[in-house]
Design a protein around this motif. Structure first.
Motif, PDB file in Angstrom:
ATOM      1  N   ALA A  18       0.832  -1.204   0.000  1.00 20.28           N
ATOM      2  CA  ALA A  18       0.000   0.000   0.000  1.00 20.28           C
ATOM      3  C   ALA A  18       0.867   1.254   0.000  1.00 20.28           C
ATOM      4  CB  ALA A  18      -0.905   0.014   1.227  1.00 20.28           C
ATOM      5  N   VAL A  19       0.356   2.319  -0.600  1.00 24.65           N
ATOM      6  CA  VAL A  19       1.019   3.622  -0.560  1.00 24.65           C
ATOM      7  C   VAL A  19       0.767   4.243   0.809  1.00 24.65           C
ATOM      8  CG1 VAL A  19       1.018   5.945  -1.542  1.00 24.65           C
ATOM      9  CG2 VAL A  19       0.817   3.959  -3.048  1.00 24.65           C
ATOM     10  N   ASP A  20       1.809   4.794   1.391  1.00 23.46           N
ATOM     11  CA  ASP A  20       1.720   5.455   2.700  1.00 23.46           C
ATOM     12  C   ASP A  20       1.735   6.961   2.458  1.00 23.46           C
ATOM     13  OD1 ASP A  20       2.009   6.484   5.243  1.00 23.46           O
ATOM     14  OD2 ASP A  20       3.958   5.563   5.622  1.00 23.46           O
ATOM     15  N   ALA A  21       0.576   7.602   2.504  1.00 26.41           N
ATOM     16  CA  ALA A  21       0.462   9.046   2.275  1.00 26.41           C
ATOM     17  C   ALA A  21       0.130   9.734   3.589  1.00 26.41           C
ATOM     18  CB  ALA A  21      -0.609   9.351   1.244  1.00 26.41           C
ATOM     19  N   ASP A  22       0.988  10.710   3.984  1.00 27.06           N
ATOM     20  CA  ASP A  22       0.785  11.400   5.252  1.00 27.06           C
ATOM     21  C   ASP A  22       1.648  12.655   5.277  1.00 27.06           C
ATOM     22  OD1 ASP A  22      -0.102  11.912   7.844  1.00 27.06           O
ATOM     23  OD2 ASP A  22       1.429  10.645   8.761  1.00 27.06           O
ATOM     24  N   ASP A  23       1.117  13.731   5.797  1.00 31.71           N
ATOM     25  CA  ASP A  23       1.878  14.938   6.097  1.00 31.71           C
ATOM     26  C   ASP A  23       2.697  15.467   4.913  1.00 31.71           C
ATOM     27  OD1 ASP A  23       2.378  16.993   7.867  1.00 31.71           O
ATOM     28  OD2 ASP A  23       4.195  16.056   8.652  1.00 31.71           O
ATOM     29  N   ALA A  26       3.922  11.026  -0.113  1.00 28.62           N
ATOM     30  CA  ALA A  26       3.436   9.666  -0.287  1.00 28.62           C
ATOM     31  C   ALA A  26       4.627   8.763  -0.556  1.00 28.62           C
ATOM     32  CB  ALA A  26       2.448   9.595  -1.447  1.00 28.62           C
ATOM     33  N   LEU A  27       4.708   7.644   0.164  1.00 30.55           N
ATOM     34  CA  LEU A  27       5.782   6.677  -0.009  1.00 30.55           C
ATOM     35  C   LEU A  27       5.212   5.406  -0.595  1.00 30.55           C
ATOM     36  CD1 LEU A  27       7.565   7.058   3.453  1.00 30.55           C
ATOM     37  CD2 LEU A  27       8.075   8.261   1.320  1.00 30.55           C
ATOM     38  N   GLY A  28       5.930   4.819  -1.539  1.00 29.33           N
ATOM     39  CA  GLY A  28       5.461   3.592  -2.165  1.00 29.33           C
ATOM     40  C   GLY A  28       6.599   2.650  -2.472  1.00 29.33           C
ATOM     41  N   ARG A  29       6.222   1.420  -2.799  1.00 36.73           N
ATOM     42  CA  ARG A  29       7.187   0.386  -3.170  1.00 36.73           C
ATOM     43  C   ARG A  29       6.631  -0.337  -4.391  1.00 36.73           C
ATOM     44  NH1 ARG A  29      10.269  -3.939   0.528  1.00 36.73           N
ATOM     45  NH2 ARG A  29      10.602  -5.510  -1.070  1.00 36.73           N
ATOM     46  N   MET A  30       7.505  -0.577  -5.382  1.00 36.55           N
ATOM     47  CA  MET A  30       7.086  -1.216  -6.630  1.00 36.55           C
ATOM     48  C   MET A  30       8.042  -2.362  -6.965  1.00 36.55           C
ATOM     49  SD  MET A  30       4.696   0.878  -7.628  1.00 36.55           S
ATOM     50  CE  MET A  30       4.183   2.563  -7.781  1.00 36.55           C
ATOM     51  N   SER A  31       7.517  -3.366  -7.656  1.00 41.17           N
ATOM     52  CA  SER A  31       8.378  -4.404  -8.212  1.00 41.17           C
ATOM     53  C   SER A  31       8.596  -4.084  -9.690  1.00 41.17           C
ATOM     54  CB  SER A  31       7.763  -5.794  -8.040  1.00 41.17           C
ATOM     55  OG  SER A  31       6.574  -5.896  -8.787  1.00 41.17           O
ATOM     56  N   LEU A  32       9.796  -4.406 -10.177  1.00 36.65           N
ATOM     57  CA  LEU A  32      10.176  -4.142 -11.566  1.00 36.65           C
ATOM     58  C   LEU A  32      10.495  -5.444 -12.279  1.00 36.65           C
ATOM     59  CD1 LEU A  32      12.873  -1.378 -10.973  1.00 36.65           C
ATOM     60  CD2 LEU A  32      10.513  -1.009 -11.705  1.00 36.65           C
ATOM     61  N   THR A  50       9.586   4.773  -3.819  1.00 39.96           N
ATOM     62  CA  THR A  50       9.194   6.074  -4.348  1.00 39.96           C
ATOM     63  C   THR A  50       8.769   7.017  -3.225  1.00 39.96           C
ATOM     64  OG1 THR A  50       6.875   5.424  -4.627  1.00 39.96           O
ATOM     65  CG2 THR A  50       8.359   5.039  -6.501  1.00 39.96           C
ATOM     66  N   ALA A  51       8.950   8.308  -3.487  1.00 35.91           N
ATOM     67  CA  ALA A  51       8.443   9.357  -2.601  1.00 35.91           C
ATOM     68  C   ALA A  51       7.943  10.479  -3.492  1.00 35.91           C
ATOM     69  CB  ALA A  51       9.533   9.876  -1.668  1.00 35.91           C
ATOM     70  N   GLY A  52       6.792  11.030  -3.162  1.00 37.49           N
ATOM     71  CA  GLY A  52       6.244  12.112  -3.962  1.00 37.49           C
ATOM     72  C   GLY A  52       5.478  13.088  -3.108  1.00 37.49           C
ATOM     73  N   SER A  53       5.368  14.287  -3.612  1.00 37.19           N
ATOM     74  CA  SER A  53       4.597  15.319  -2.934  1.00 37.19           C
ATOM     75  C   SER A  53       3.108  15.014  -3.085  1.00 37.19           C
ATOM     76  CB  SER A  53       4.908  16.680  -3.549  1.00 37.19           C
ATOM     77  OG  SER A  53       4.035  17.666  -3.052  1.00 37.19           O
ATOM     78  N   THR A  54       2.357  15.218  -2.027  1.00 40.26           N
ATOM     79  CA  THR A  54       0.905  15.058  -2.121  1.00 40.26           C
ATOM     80  C   THR A  54       0.236  16.361  -2.527  1.00 40.26           C
ATOM     81  OG1 THR A  54       0.648  15.471   0.248  1.00 40.26           O
ATOM     82  CG2 THR A  54       0.792  13.163  -0.456  1.00 40.26           C
ATOM     83  N   SER A  55       1.018  17.455  -2.616  1.00 37.32           N
ATOM     84  CA  SER A  55       0.420  18.748  -2.954  1.00 37.32           C
ATOM     85  C   SER A  55       0.922  19.329  -4.276  1.00 37.32           C
ATOM     86  CB  SER A  55       0.675  19.750  -1.830  1.00 37.32           C
ATOM     87  OG  SER A  55       2.059  19.942  -1.644  1.00 37.32           O
ATOM     88  N   VAL A  56       2.091  18.906  -4.767  1.00 40.61           N
ATOM     89  CA  VAL A  56       2.644  19.436  -6.013  1.00 40.61           C
ATOM     90  C   VAL A  56       2.798  18.285  -7.007  1.00 40.61           C
ATOM     91  CG1 VAL A  56       4.578  20.639  -7.099  1.00 40.61           C
ATOM     92  CG2 VAL A  56       3.871  21.259  -4.770  1.00 40.61           C
ATOM     93  N   GLN A  57       1.980  18.319  -8.051  1.00 40.33           N
ATOM     94  CA  GLN A  57       2.008  17.284  -9.080  1.00 40.33           C
ATOM     95  C   GLN A  57       3.382  17.244  -9.755  1.00 40.33           C
ATOM     96  OE1 GLN A  57      -0.385  15.118  -9.750  1.00 40.33           O
ATOM     97  NE2 GLN A  57       0.547  14.177 -11.521  1.00 40.33           N
ATOM     98  N   GLY A  85      16.586   8.798  -9.010  1.00 35.43           N
ATOM     99  CA  GLY A  85      15.851   9.735  -9.849  1.00 35.43           C
ATOM    100  C   GLY A  85      15.129  10.774  -9.019  1.00 35.43           C
ATOM    101  N   VAL A  86      15.213  12.043  -9.449  1.00 33.38           N
ATOM    102  CA  VAL A  86      14.521  13.146  -8.783  1.00 33.38           C
ATOM    103  C   VAL A  86      13.852  13.990  -9.861  1.00 33.38           C
ATOM    104  CG1 VAL A  86      14.759  15.175  -7.301  1.00 33.38           C
ATOM    105  CG2 VAL A  86      16.228  13.191  -6.919  1.00 33.38           C
ATOM    106  N   MET A  87      12.545  14.314  -9.674  1.00 37.35           N
ATOM    107  CA  MET A  87      11.782  15.086 -10.636  1.00 37.35           C
ATOM    108  C   MET A  87      11.061  16.228  -9.951  1.00 37.35           C
ATOM    109  SD  MET A  87      11.254  11.395 -11.801  1.00 37.35           S
ATOM    110  CE  MET A  87      10.811  11.177 -10.167  1.00 37.35           C
TER     111      MET A  87
END
Length: 133
Positions: A18-23, A26-32, A50-57, A85-87
């Motif tokens: 599951a994605v962990d989205a808080d504060d 959002a943190l996630g884990r994927m298989s490749l 993965t880590a991503g902003s929950t407020s900035v697309q 990778g950083v975007m």
């Protein structure tokens, strides 16, 4: 002397939990899973965090490790790759390198970098710049 292997690859990315989205993030884990064609012939499997902003697309980062098994320009073996990778709206940075001392069989001692190009239709191409002893 640096050598190159060029070609294309197909990639399957699947959530691994599951994605962990808080504060604000959002943190996630994927298989490749990848299949390579061209100078690299073979497959790889790995894990991406993965880590991503929950407020900035579009603001996100990932780290991944994968093991390629197959051949590089006809030389059989395996090796591991590490990704960073950083975007953001300002652009993107991607660094993928061969993990030192992970080459096996005819790829023992391999070092180098791996670059990815994604075309407008979503096709993936690569260039492996490498050296072997």
């Amino acid at each position: 002397m640096t050598q190159h292997a060029h070609g294309s690859f197909e990639v399957k990315i699947a959530p691994d939990g599951a994605v962990d989205a808080d504060d604000g993030s959002a943190l996630g884990r994927m298989s490749l899973e990848k299949t390579f064609y061209g100078g690299m012939e073979g497959t790889s499997k790995g894990t991406m965090l993965t880590a991503g902003s929950t407020s900035v697309q579009g603001s996100a980062a990932y780290a991944a490790v994968e093991r390629f098994t197959g051949s590089v320009n006809g030389r059989a073996g395996s090796f591991a790759l590490v990704h960073r990778g950083v975007m953001s709206a300002a652009g993107q940075e991607l660094l993928i390198t061969i993990v030192p001392d992970t080459g096996s069989r005819e790829l023992t001692g391999i070092t180098g970098t791996f670059s990815i190009t994604i075309d407008n239709a979503g096709g993936h191409a690569y260039d492996l710049a490498y050296t072997l002893p």
